[in-house]
Design a protein around this motif. Structure first.
Motif, PDB file in Angstrom:
ATOM      1  N   TYR A  27      80.821 -10.778  76.988  1.00  0.00           N
ATOM      2  CA  TYR A  27      80.346 -11.915  77.785  1.00  0.00           C
ATOM      3  C   TYR A  27      78.947 -12.365  77.346  1.00  0.00           C
ATOM      4  O   TYR A  27      78.624 -13.549  77.415  1.00  0.00           O
ATOM      5  N   SER A  28      78.122 -11.434  76.882  1.00  0.00           N
ATOM      6  CA  SER A  28      76.757 -11.806  76.482  1.00  0.00           C
ATOM      7  C   SER A  28      76.726 -12.561  75.162  1.00  0.00           C
ATOM      8  O   SER A  28      75.764 -13.273  74.877  1.00  0.00           O
ATOM      9  N   THR A  29      77.769 -12.425  74.358  1.00  0.00           N
ATOM     10  CA  THR A  29      77.815 -13.099  73.064  1.00  0.00           C
ATOM     11  C   THR A  29      78.844 -14.219  73.011  1.00  0.00           C
ATOM     12  O   THR A  29      78.846 -15.012  72.071  1.00  0.00           O
ATOM     13  N   TYR A  37      76.351 -15.083  81.087  1.00  0.00           N
ATOM     14  CA  TYR A  37      75.316 -14.069  81.266  1.00  0.00           C
ATOM     15  C   TYR A  37      75.435 -13.329  82.596  1.00  0.00           C
ATOM     16  O   TYR A  37      75.103 -12.151  82.681  1.00  0.00           O
ATOM     17  N   ALA A  40      78.141 -10.819  82.122  1.00  0.00           N
ATOM     18  CA  ALA A  40      77.629  -9.822  81.178  1.00  0.00           C
ATOM     19  C   ALA A  40      76.692  -8.852  81.887  1.00  0.00           C
ATOM     20  O   ALA A  40      76.826  -7.630  81.764  1.00  0.00           O
ATOM     21  N   HIS A  41      75.744  -9.385  82.636  1.00  0.00           N
ATOM     22  CA  HIS A  41      74.769  -8.552  83.343  1.00  0.00           C
ATOM     23  C   HIS A  41      75.476  -7.654  84.357  1.00  0.00           C
ATOM     24  O   HIS A  41      75.146  -6.470  84.485  1.00  0.00           O
ATOM     25  N   ARG A  59      71.136  -4.827  78.976  1.00  0.00           N
ATOM     26  CA  ARG A  59      70.939  -5.527  80.254  1.00  0.00           C
ATOM     27  C   ARG A  59      69.512  -6.028  80.372  1.00  0.00           C
ATOM     28  O   ARG A  59      69.272  -7.171  80.773  1.00  0.00           O
ATOM     29  N   LEU A  62      69.025  -8.954  77.991  1.00  0.00           N
ATOM     30  CA  LEU A  62      69.721 -10.133  78.504  1.00  0.00           C
ATOM     31  C   LEU A  62      68.951 -10.777  79.661  1.00  0.00           C
ATOM     32  O   LEU A  62      68.885 -11.999  79.777  1.00  0.00           O
TER      33      LEU A  62
END
Length: 85
Positions: A27-29, A37, A40-41, A59, A62
């Motif tokens: 999810y972060s990429t 984000y 992702a977090h 984390r 991010l």
């Protein structure tokens, strides 16, 4: 080793911290999923809470690109996940 998004998702939902880390990384990429984000977090937070140091590091990294409101929402979602699983 998990080979696709569905496997990561199932394993993460079952509380496996390695899968939670990898899902947070995806999810972060935006690899294979929409860039998100907050999600992702959330997943990285859950993995970090189980002692995954790499998740803790990512984390924090991010969070530098997130607003306080986004971080608060990710934390809320992580708490909600913990209450239901």
């Amino acid at each position: 080793m998990l080979k696709n998004l569905n496997q990561y998702q199932r394993a993460a939902e079952n509380g496996q911290p390695t899968a939670q880390y990898h899902l947070g990384l995806l999810y972060s990429t935006g690899r294979g999923v929409p860039l998100d984000y907050i999600s992702a977090h959330k997943w990285l937070n859950l993995a970090a809470s189980k002692g995954d140091e790499e998740a803790r590091r990512l984390r924090a990294e991010l969070a530098h690109d997130m607003s306080p409101q986004e971080i608060a929402e990710a934390q809320r979602q992580a708490r909600e996940w913990l209450q239901t699983h």
